[in-house]
Structure formats: C-alpha cells, structure tokens
Design a protein around this motif. Structure first.
Motif, PDB file in Angstrom:
ATOM      1  N   ALA A 196       1.177  -0.941   0.177  1.00 53.96           N
ATOM      2  CA  ALA A 196      -0.119   0.237   0.078  1.00 53.96           C
ATOM      3  C   ALA A 196       0.959   1.558   0.165  1.00 53.96           C
ATOM      4  CB  ALA A 196      -0.759  -0.608   1.379  1.00 53.96           C
ATOM      5  N   LEU A 197       1.564   1.313   0.836  1.00 49.42           N
ATOM      6  CA  LEU A 197       2.830   2.197   0.650  1.00 49.42           C
ATOM      7  C   LEU A 197       3.144   2.549  -0.486  1.00 49.42           C
ATOM      8  CD1 LEU A 197       4.253   2.216   4.223  1.00 49.42           C
ATOM      9  CD2 LEU A 197       2.553   3.779   3.142  1.00 49.42           C
ATOM     10  N   GLU A 198       3.623   1.742  -0.728  1.00 47.44           N
ATOM     11  CA  GLU A 198       4.495   1.570  -2.662  1.00 47.44           C
ATOM     12  C   GLU A 198       3.809   2.012  -3.519  1.00 47.44           C
ATOM     13  OE1 GLU A 198       5.689  -2.323  -3.331  1.00 47.44           O
ATOM     14  OE2 GLU A 198       7.262  -1.865  -2.000  1.00 47.44           O
ATOM     15  N   HIS A 199       2.053   2.019  -3.904  1.00 46.62           N
ATOM     16  CA  HIS A 199       0.645   1.908  -4.236  1.00 46.62           C
ATOM     17  C   HIS A 199       1.094   3.643  -4.058  1.00 46.62           C
ATOM     18  CE1 HIS A 199      -2.358   2.544  -6.927  1.00 46.62           C
ATOM     19  NE2 HIS A 199      -3.219   3.049  -6.006  1.00 46.62           N
ATOM     20  N   ALA A 200       0.924   4.204  -2.698  1.00 47.90           N
ATOM     21  CA  ALA A 200       1.178   5.415  -2.542  1.00 47.90           C
ATOM     22  C   ALA A 200       2.373   6.261  -3.013  1.00 47.90           C
ATOM     23  CB  ALA A 200       0.483   5.512  -0.594  1.00 47.90           C
ATOM     24  N   GLU A 201       3.666   5.818  -2.811  1.00 49.68           N
ATOM     25  CA  GLU A 201       4.693   6.143  -3.192  1.00 49.68           C
ATOM     26  C   GLU A 201       4.290   7.128  -4.666  1.00 49.68           C
ATOM     27  OE1 GLU A 201       9.176   6.249  -2.925  1.00 49.68           O
ATOM     28  OE2 GLU A 201       7.923   4.792  -1.221  1.00 49.68           O
ATOM     29  N   ARG A 202       3.797   5.567  -5.859  1.00 50.06           N
ATOM     30  CA  ARG A 202       3.690   6.128  -6.930  1.00 50.06           C
ATOM     31  C   ARG A 202       2.759   6.811  -7.218  1.00 50.06           C
ATOM     32  NH1 ARG A 202       3.811   0.091  -6.367  1.00 50.06           N
ATOM     33  NH2 ARG A 202       1.615   0.059  -7.274  1.00 50.06           N
ATOM     34  N   GLN A 203       1.740   7.632  -6.164  1.00 49.97           N
ATOM     35  CA  GLN A 203       0.748   8.443  -6.769  1.00 49.97           C
ATOM     36  C   GLN A 203       1.428   9.880  -6.620  1.00 49.97           C
ATOM     37  OE1 GLN A 203      -2.402   7.242  -8.137  1.00 49.97           O
ATOM     38  NE2 GLN A 203      -0.956   5.147  -7.510  1.00 49.97           N
ATOM     39  N   LEU A 204       2.515   9.461  -5.760  1.00 46.51           N
ATOM     40  CA  LEU A 204       2.940  11.285  -5.947  1.00 46.51           C
ATOM     41  C   LEU A 204       3.804  12.217  -7.049  1.00 46.51           C
ATOM     42  CD1 LEU A 204       4.992  10.452  -2.662  1.00 46.51           C
ATOM     43  CD2 LEU A 204       2.847  11.625  -2.708  1.00 46.51           C
ATOM     44  N   ALA A 205       3.663  13.187  -6.906  1.00 45.61           N
ATOM     45  CA  ALA A 205       4.408  13.872  -8.367  1.00 45.61           C
ATOM     46  C   ALA A 205       6.034  13.427  -8.158  1.00 45.61           C
ATOM     47  CB  ALA A 205       3.602  14.968  -8.084  1.00 45.61           C
ATOM     48  N   ARG A 206       6.034  13.494  -9.549  1.00 46.88           N
ATOM     49  CA  ARG A 206       7.558  13.399 -10.270  1.00 46.88           C
ATOM     50  C   ARG A 206       8.089  14.535 -10.709  1.00 46.88           C
ATOM     51  NH1 ARG A 206       9.263   8.428  -8.097  1.00 46.88           N
ATOM     52  NH2 ARG A 206       7.994   7.430  -6.720  1.00 46.88           N
ATOM     53  N   ASP A 207       9.593  14.385 -11.077  1.00 49.15           N
ATOM     54  CA  ASP A 207      10.811  15.010 -11.918  1.00 49.15           C
ATOM     55  C   ASP A 207      10.001  14.601 -13.314  1.00 49.15           C
ATOM     56  OD1 ASP A 207      12.062  16.766 -13.382  1.00 49.15           O
ATOM     57  OD2 ASP A 207      13.442  17.598 -11.515  1.00 49.15           O
ATOM     58  N   PRO A 208       9.556  15.094 -13.861  1.00 46.69           N
ATOM     59  CA  PRO A 208       9.467  14.552 -15.012  1.00 46.69           C
ATOM     60  C   PRO A 208      11.060  14.393 -16.142  1.00 46.69           C
ATOM     61  CG  PRO A 208       8.565  17.343 -15.757  1.00 46.69           C
ATOM     62  CD  PRO A 208       8.623  16.457 -14.322  1.00 46.69           C
ATOM     63  N   GLU A 209      11.941  15.231 -16.018  1.00 48.55           N
ATOM     64  CA  GLU A 209      13.277  14.779 -16.267  1.00 48.55           C
ATOM     65  C   GLU A 209      14.548  13.814 -15.592  1.00 48.55           C
ATOM     66  OE1 GLU A 209      15.704  18.213 -16.160  1.00 48.55           O
ATOM     67  OE2 GLU A 209      13.875  19.568 -17.807  1.00 48.55           O
ATOM     68  N   GLY A 245      12.862  12.019 -12.941  1.00 48.78           N
ATOM     69  CA  GLY A 245      12.085  10.750 -11.939  1.00 48.78           C
ATOM     70  C   GLY A 245      11.598  10.563 -10.252  1.00 48.78           C
ATOM     71  N   GLY A 246      12.736  11.181  -9.833  1.00 46.73           N
ATOM     72  CA  GLY A 246      12.320  11.209  -8.821  1.00 46.73           C
ATOM     73  C   GLY A 246      11.641  12.464  -8.308  1.00 46.73           C
ATOM     74  N   LEU A 247      10.830  11.926  -7.014  1.00 52.22           N
ATOM     75  CA  LEU A 247       9.827  13.497  -6.544  1.00 52.22           C
ATOM     76  C   LEU A 247      10.479  14.200  -6.401  1.00 52.22           C
ATOM     77  CD1 LEU A 247       9.292  10.755  -3.002  1.00 52.22           C
ATOM     78  CD2 LEU A 247       7.663  11.013  -4.608  1.00 52.22           C
ATOM     79  N   LEU A 248       9.478  15.501  -6.417  1.00 54.23           N
ATOM     80  CA  LEU A 248       9.499  16.833  -6.840  1.00 54.23           C
ATOM     81  C   LEU A 248      10.077  16.767  -4.910  1.00 54.23           C
ATOM     82  CD1 LEU A 248       6.639  17.757  -8.615  1.00 54.23           C
ATOM     83  CD2 LEU A 248       8.959  17.185  -9.360  1.00 54.23           C
ATOM     84  N   PRO A 249      11.602  18.038  -4.988  1.00 55.17           N
ATOM     85  CA  PRO A 249      11.449  18.991  -3.588  1.00 55.17           C
ATOM     86  C   PRO A 249      10.597  19.478  -2.765  1.00 55.17           C
ATOM     87  CG  PRO A 249      12.989  19.805  -5.787  1.00 55.17           C
ATOM     88  CD  PRO A 249      12.262  18.432  -6.407  1.00 55.17           C
TER      89      PRO A 249
END
Length: 685
Positions: free
Chosen positions: A121-134, A136-140
């Motif tokens: 469930a935590l992995e699924h929630a983390e996949r919904q977070l916005a990411r840097d299009p360049e 691919g990491g999480l936005l700061p």
C-alpha cells in the motif's frame, strides 16, 4: 490410419461403396458414404481443439454415417450453445480472477492466508506522488513556484496566492509594529490587560492621529492586494494555458441551443459556414442530451456489479474451503470436474500445487471451482463465517471439529448463494431499466454542444465568430432547421461560445439543469447553511461570554485551563459544522456544471459564513457589554478585553489545529496506517 494396424479407411465419392484396401484385403460390403475419423488417440487438446474433444470424445475410433441437413443443423446449434457456455464461464472466471488479483496480494502463490501488506500500500501511495519529469525522482519540498505549472492553473494559482499572502501580512506587520509598541506602552486596560489585549488599541492612554493614518494605510494595502492578486492570477492562467496544450485548446463549448436541436450534422454545417476558410477544420460536433437518468443508471449498475463480484469471490473461497474439509473427511462428492476433464482423470495425481491455480466457477454448477487452491478469506468482508485455518491445520483437528466447521461453511455457502442470486437479479433489473431508458425515452438537447477542430487557430476563430455575431444566430438557426420557429426579434436563442473545461472536469449528468433551477438550489443550500451558521454563532457567542466573565470568576488555575479548553472546543464546533455541511450540500443539493464551479461555491460559503460567525460573535461584546460588565472600565473596554481575545483565539486555534494538527500530524493518515490498514480484509482497502 491407425499406427501399426495396416488398415486404412477411404471415402468413395458418389458410388455408395467404400473400398477397404490393404495387403490381402478384400472388398468391403456396401454401406452409405462415411467420413474418415482419427483412430489413434488424439493429442492433448490445445486452444479451440478442446471443442472436438467435447463433441467427439477421444481415444476411440468412430465411423459414423454422413449426417443429414437436420443433423448438421443440430450439431451446429449444439456447438453454438457449447461455445456460449464456455464464453460465459471464461468471462466469469476472468472477472473473479481480476477481483482476486486486485484484492488479495500473493493469492497466486497458494499461501495459507491472504497477504494484505502495508508495504504494498505504501508503494502504491508513493507511485501516486508527483515526480520530476526529467529525473523521475520525487519533487523537492522547496520546489520553485514556476515548476507548479505542471499541475495546471488551479494548483499554481493557489501556491502563488499563499506566497503572496505571506508577503502581504509581513508587510502589514512592519507597518503596524510602531502602533503595537505604542499600545504596549499604555496602561488604560489596567488589571484587565493580558498578553493579547495589551497590544490592542484599547490599552493606549491617548489616541493619536498617526495611529489612524497607519490603520488606513494598512486597510488600503489589503484592498489593493485583492485586485492586484486577481489580475496576476488571471494573467498567469492565460500564460499556463498557452504553455500547456490540452484537448480544451482545440474545442469550443457552445451554449444557448434550443431543445429541438438534436442534429449534430446540421449544427456542424452551420458552424462551418460562418467562416469556411478557417472553420473547415471541424472534426466533430457533440450535442449534450438530458441523459442524467441513464448516466445514473449506468453508475448504479457498476456499483451492483462490484457487489456481485465480491459475492462471487466469497462464494468461490467458501467452496474451496468446503472442498478442502470434504477431502479431509473423505467425503469428496462426484461432479467436481472442471471443464474439459474426463472422469478417468479423477484419480490422477494432483499437480495443481505445481501450477498456477485456475478458477473454474460457474453460475450453473454449485460445486465447480471448489478444487482451486486459493487462500481463505478473513476479516469483516466475510463477517458471516470465520475460517479456522487451511486444509493443513484442518487435518490435525478432530473429526467432530471438522464436521462442525464444514456445517458452518455449508450454511454460509447457502447464504452467499442466495445473495449472489439476489445480486444477479438486481443487475438484471438495472439492465432492463437501462434498455427501457435507451429505447423508450426521447431525449432533447440540454442547450450545450462541443465542437472540436483540427487546429487551435480554428477553435479561437470559432470563439470570435460566435461571440461577435450572437444577435444573428437565432434567425439563422430557424432558417437552417435547428429551431421550429423563429423567436420574436433576434434574441430568442442567442448562442454563446467559450473555452470548454477539461473533459474530466465536467459533470455531464448535470448539464440539463437550467439557470433558474440552479439558482433555486443555490438559494436553498445557502439558506440551510445560514441557519447552521446562526446556530454556530449562538454557540460561539456563548463560548466567548464564558471565556470572559465566567472564566474571570474561576478560583484556580486548573479550573481556568479546563474552562479555556471547553470554550475553545465550543468555538471549533460552531465553525466545523459549516465545513462538514457545505461540501455535502454542494454534491447532493446544488447542481454544478464543472468540478471547479462546485469547489468555488464550497469555498465561498465556507469563507463567508466563517467570517460571519467570527464578526457577529465578537461584536456581541460591544453591544451587550452592560449585561456582564462589572465596572465602568470593563464596560468601556469590553470589546478589547473579550472580543479581540476571541478573534485571536480563533486565529491561534486554526493555526495549531489546522496547520499543525491536520496538515502536519495528519490524524486521518495515522488512523489509516495503524488502525484501519492492519484490520483490512483486502489489498484494495
């Protein structure tokens, strides 16, 4: 030919005789034309070859007469029925398989218990977070404001407003700091001064004109900020629309169409004729009809299907456990063979543990699918029965315990079977209602249409033409057959065009409501909220009174702290009902065309009524000061002593309760992770 037998059967065309030729073979007796059939055992059926095994059996030679036309027709009908049954079985198994895969993690591994994992469930929630299009990491968290444009104009406007408001309040603080220091130097409140009231204007000994000038400057700054911020947000929205390319950039929303406008082709030709050189890029014209009942019926059917699939999964797992217990007791009943299996395979070694499980569930056979090895369910989803363990643990229990558990599972299976039948009947009734709505209802236009063009330039040109020539469209529509009769003058059916909202923003089932109906519902919801706000104002006023004279009479510090907490809780309750009720009314009573329009309505009501509550409740101390003032000093400064304290109490309470309690600590998320998730029945929950 049969391997090693040396015998071969040949079909003789129209002579009515078949010859049997081999070494030393003679002439066969006369018989009707025959068909050649395989004598050797067939290979294992693959793909659609299982149909031949079903219809013709396998492993034994069969020489039959050529069938007549009636026999051929009967064979075809029988094959069609068999295919239909197989298709229904496949569809049912696929549905249950998807349901099990979505709701149980690791069920295909044949584990003893469903693995409902919080980590997944935590992995699924983390996949919904916005990411840097360049990268691919999480936005700061300290992401620049310009990067918020990827989320659209609404999120960008909100974030920019938060930053601008922070700068505004810091500027107002700098403007007011001189007055605050002057107020602290005063002593007019005497014994009624505290850490908050001593900074107010009521504590100053002598009123000065400079204080009034500063107050006017601050008020003017706040008013100017509203208009300046609005202009900036509109400009930023246009810039974001120009930067982001969406389907709405190629479309135009047309409103004002008459109900008789039900021909999209005629409307398309009319739009093209407005400017043939540019608008010839028209791709499609879509009319909006009053499909509200049909849309709601489809949504209701989808919910019923979810319930039915859940019940089928429960039935499937119950049958599995019943089968397991019957095996342990040596009571394996007959008729548990899946599709394509022969009775001779009953005593074959069970290799299912070395292969993925199959789902042989059918509505017609109450026992099929019971052999599949799936994990037993648990929790509230199967509240009418409880599994005490898998087949391995059941084998170690006593025979009496096994029979008792088997009886409980059998009773539960009967209940689930009844629920499955009821659910299926509900779906069938909903399907019948949908068919009646499709066939027996004559739908009319809601007044809206959406025109899509091949280029963005054509969409902009259509907007200009329709809005510039709005007074001419009514007579033209009548001439082209979009209206039955021309309205009086030229203002009966004025068309208007605007940039449409994004498709996912539109409430399609609410476009049929006209403006008078929208206004009536809006006024009704606002009146109900006003009554709730008045009740909340009474509660807040009582709490304010309690924090004034009542708290001042408390003898101990502990009593004052307890009373402060209780009255603060009343103030929060006086406001929170508006926050709870406004979204409910917006979704169930009011009617909005778009999601953004609904959110704007909710925001306006929450803001307006909270300000109303706070202003009215704090003003009570000024008009009713003679009711509780104990002396002339308290009467003269009652608002500064109690009213301003109430305003600060609301602000401080919101700061700690919302920013720290709700946004930072997030009690709802903590409850979901540590209470709801461990007790969840399925991975989807």
């Amino acid at each position: 030919s049969a391997g090693g037998s040396g015998r071969r059967y040949c079909l003789s065309g129209g002579s009515g005789r078949a010859t049997c030729g081999a070494a030393g073979a003679g002439t066969a007796p006369a018989h009707p034309p025959t068909i050649v059939v395989t004598v050797s055992p067939p290979p294992k059926p693959k793909g659609l070859e299982w149909l031949g095994a079903l219809l013709g059996g396998g492993g034994r030679a069969r020489v039959e007469p050529m069938p007549t036309d009636e026999a051929v027709k009967e064979m075809v009908d029988r094959a069609a029925v068999t295919l239909q049954r197989a298709a229904r079985g496949w569809r049912t198994r696929a549905t249950i398989t998807r349901f099990m895969e979505d709701n149980y993690a690791g069920w295909e591994k044949l584990v003893d218990e469903p693995q409902v994992l919080l980590s997944r469930a935590l992995e699924h929630a983390e996949r919904q977070l916005a990411r840097d299009p360049e990268t691919g990491g999480l936005l700061p968290l300290n992401m620049p404001l310009d990067h918020f444009s990827m989320f659209g104009p609404a999120v960008t406007a909100y974030m920019r407003f938060v930053y601008r408001a922070a700068h505004l309040f810091f500027l107002c603080f700098l403007l007011a700091i001189a007055n605050v220091i002057a107020n602290l130097e005063g002593s007019d409140l005497g014994s009624y001064a505290n850490i908050f009231s001593s900074t107010s204007l009521g504590n100053v000994d002598v009123l000065r004109h400079s204080a009034a000038v500063v107050e006017m400057v601050i008020s003017g700054t706040l008013v100017y900020f509203l208009f300046w911020a609005r202009g900036r947000q509109l400009a930023e929205r246009r810039a974001i629309h120009a930067e982001l390319l969406t389907p709405a950039d190629f479309s135009v929303m047309i409103s004002g169409l008459p109900p008789q406008c039900t021909d999209a082709t005629t409307l398309a030709s009319y739009l093209t004729s407005l400017d043939p050189d540019v608008l010839h890029n028209l791709v499609a014209v879509t009319l909006s009809f009053d499909y509200r009942d049909l849309i709601q019926c489809m949504q209701g059917r989808e919910q019923l299907r979810i319930v039915e699939n859940s019940l089928r999964a429960r039935r499937f797992l119950l049958r599995r456990e019943v089968r397991s217990l019957q095996r342990a007791l040596g009571e394996v009943p007959s008729g548990f063979l899946p599709l394509g299996r022969q009775p001779s395979d009953r005593k074959a070694p069970d290799r299912r543990r070395d292969s993925p499980p199959s789902l042989h569930a059918s509505a017609s056979n109450p026992h099929d699918g019971a052999h599949a090895l799936l994990p037993p369910p648990r929790g509230r989803l199967f509240s009418d029965w409880r599994l005490r363990g898998s087949s391995a643990r059941a084998a170690a229990a006593s025979e009496a315990a096994k029979r008792g558990e088997l009886a409980r599972h059998a009773r539960a299976l009967e209940r689930v079977e009844a629920k499955v039948r009821d659910a299926r009947e509900s779906v069938q009734r909903q399907d019948e209602r949908m068919r009646r709505l499709v066939r027996g209802t004559k739908y009319v236009c809601t007044g809206f249409a959406f025109a899509t063009f091949n280029t963005e330039l054509a969409a902009k040109r259509c907007l200009e033409v329709l809005n510039d020539q709005a007074t001419l469209h009514s007579t033209t529509l009548a001439a082209r057959g979009l209206m039955r009769t021309a309205p009086p003058g030229t203002t009966g059916a004025r068309l208007r065009a605007e940039r449409p909202p994004e498709p996912e923003e539109v409430y399609w089932d609410q476009l049929e409501f006209k403006m008078p109906e929208l206004i009536r519902r809006q006024l009704g919801a606002s009146a109900l909220l006003m009554l709730v706000a008045l009740a909340g104002t009474v509660v807040i006023s009582f709490a304010n009174y309690g924090m004034g004279p009542v708290m001042s009479s408390a003898e101990s510090l502990l009593a004052r702290i307890g009373m402060q907490f209780g009255f603060t809780l009343l103030i929060i309750l006086g406001n929170i009902f508006i926050f709870i009720l406004a979204p409910i009314l917006a979704s169930n009573v009011e009617r909005h065309y778009t999601f953004g329009g609904k959110e704007l309505s909710v925001f306006g009501k929450m803001l307006g009524f909270q300000v109303f509550n706070t202003v009215v409740a704090s003003t009570v101390f000024y008009f009713l000061r003679d009711m509780y003032a104990m002396d002339e000093l308290q009467s003269r400064h009652s608002w500064y002593v109690y009213g301003s304290g109430m305003v600060l109490n609301v602000l401080i309470g919101d700061t700690f309760a919302i920013n720290l309690g709700i946004d930072l600590i997030q009690p709802g998320l903590l409850y979901a992770r540590h209470v709801a998730a461990p007790a969840a029945n399925t991975q989807r929950e």
